[in-house]
Design an enzyme around this catalytic site. Structure first.
Site, PDB file in Angstrom:
ATOM      1  N   SER A  26      65.335 119.583 -88.553  1.00 24.34           N
ATOM      2  CA  SER A  26      66.459 118.936 -89.227  1.00 24.34           C
ATOM      3  C   SER A  26      66.016 118.122 -90.445  1.00 24.34           C
ATOM      4  CB  SER A  26      67.185 117.999 -88.259  1.00 24.34           C
ATOM      5  OG  SER A  26      67.560 118.682 -87.092  1.00 24.34           O
TER       6      SER A  26
HETATM    7  N1  SAH Z   1      65.949 118.414 -83.854  1.00 27.88           N
HETATM    8  C1  SAH Z   1      65.326 119.710 -83.931  1.00 27.88           C
HETATM    9  C2  SAH Z   1      66.378 120.717 -84.320  1.00 27.88           C
HETATM   10  C3  SAH Z   1      66.018 122.123 -84.046  1.00 27.88           C
HETATM   11  S1  SAH Z   1      67.265 123.280 -84.492  1.00 27.88           S
HETATM   12  C4  SAH Z   1      64.230 119.647 -84.978  1.00 27.88           C
HETATM   13  O1  SAH Z   1      64.370 118.842 -85.894  1.00 27.88           O
HETATM   14  O2  SAH Z   1      63.258 120.399 -84.907  1.00 27.88           O
HETATM   15  C5  SAH Z   1      68.279 123.276 -83.030  1.00 27.88           C
HETATM   16  C6  SAH Z   1      67.630 123.827 -81.779  1.00 27.88           C
HETATM   17  O3  SAH Z   1      68.650 123.895 -80.780  1.00 27.88           O
HETATM   18  C7  SAH Z   1      67.068 125.234 -81.917  1.00 27.88           C
HETATM   19  O4  SAH Z   1      65.713 125.220 -81.608  1.00 27.88           O
HETATM   20  C8  SAH Z   1      67.869 126.051 -80.906  1.00 27.88           C
HETATM   21  O5  SAH Z   1      67.122 127.039 -80.247  1.00 27.88           O
HETATM   22  C9  SAH Z   1      68.341 124.978 -79.927  1.00 27.88           C
HETATM   23  N2  SAH Z   1      69.534 125.332 -79.143  1.00 27.88           N
HETATM   24  C10 SAH Z   1      70.659 125.962 -79.556  1.00 27.88           C
HETATM   25  N3  SAH Z   1      71.544 126.093 -78.535  1.00 27.88           N
HETATM   26  C11 SAH Z   1      70.953 125.533 -77.443  1.00 27.88           C
HETATM   27  C12 SAH Z   1      71.358 125.360 -76.085  1.00 27.88           C
HETATM   28  N4  SAH Z   1      72.528 125.798 -75.643  1.00 27.88           N
HETATM   29  N5  SAH Z   1      70.508 124.730 -75.251  1.00 27.88           N
HETATM   30  C13 SAH Z   1      69.291 124.270 -75.680  1.00 27.88           C
HETATM   31  N6  SAH Z   1      68.857 124.414 -76.947  1.00 27.88           N
HETATM   32  C14 SAH Z   1      69.671 125.034 -77.826  1.00 27.88           C
END
Ligand code: SAH
Length: 213
Positions: A60
């Site tokens: 993010s």
């Molecule tokens: N805060 C993290 C954001 C990663 S992007 C960072 O800064 O690295 C969002 C993440 O949510 C992705 O890795 C995706 O695989 C995960 N995601 C999406 N739907 C999900 C769900 N239902 N349960 C768990 N993780 C999920």
């Protein structure tokens, strides 16, 4: 410029953009973002933008994380639930601001990589789970049934009931609502059986995927 200097510059930028919370700024000053990104994006490690990580996901944007962390008003004693571990960068920031963090990620390779980095950084107050976060924390350890704070890092078509059910009385949850980008950053405060919902502008996140576990 050294990463250390770039990190301080990012903190100054977040401050200029309106982040006031001292603990949030201190967490950004401490956690090395360069450990959570892919080698080919190293020169952008401290630019205020999201970056691609593995499996088509993104780390993010620092300002977006800062806004969400500020809205959570985290305290030392809080148990936090995070949906979407991704790179683990936000998880590490949360670990600085709360008592402990339960973090769920549905993509195994991402979770394992994040677990490795946090372990190498000697962060001990994070519990990881690989799976669908729609229903919240369904794990024997730690046996938490509710959380003081919940943060979702993926855009959900609607506010998942499984998550609000695990929000403690007086607890705060932040979540991007809307499957397609832009979503609306939404804050939910539980007051007994009532949920107070407020909207806080547009944001852009990858979609939250329901695996129907
Ligand atoms: N805060 C993290 C954001 C990663 S992007 C960072 O800064 O690295 C969002 C993440 O949510 C992705 O890795 C995706 O695989 C995960 N995601 C999406 N739907 C999900 C769900 N239902 N349960 C768990 N993780 C999920």
């Amino acid at each position: 410029m050294r990463f250390e200097d770039l990190r301080q510059r990012l903190v100054a930028e977040l401050c200029l953009l309106g982040i006031n919370s001292e603990p949030v700024l201190a967490a950004f000053a401490k956690i090395p973002r360069e450990l959570y990104i892919l080698p080919q994006y190293m020169e952008y490690a401290y630019s205020n933008q999201p970056l691609p990580i593995d499996a088509g996901q993104t780390i993010s944007q620092p300002m977006m994380i800062a806004i969400m962390l500020e809205q959570l008003a985290l305290e030392d004693q809080h148990h936090v639930l995070e949906i979407g571990t991704g790179s683990g960068y936000q998880t590490a920031l949360l670990s600085e601001l709360a008592k402990d963090v339960c973090s769920i990620e549905r993509i195994e390779s991402l979770s394992l990589k994040a677990q490795k980095v946090l372990k190498s950084e000697n962060i001990k107050n994070v519990y990881f789970r690989i799976g669908d976060g729609y229903q919240g924390w369904q794990k024997a350890y730690p046996p938490y049934k509710s959380f003081d704070r919940i943060i979702v890092s993926a855009g959900a078509p609607a506010i998942p009931k499984g998550l609000t059910n695990q929000l403690a009385d007086g607890g705060i949850m932040v979540i991007p609502v809307g499957y397609h980008s832009p979503q609306i950053l939404t804050k939910i405060i539980r007051k007994g059986d009532e949920l107070l919902i407020s909207k806080h502008g547009a944001c852009a996140f990858v979609p939250m995927i329901e695996d129907g576990e």
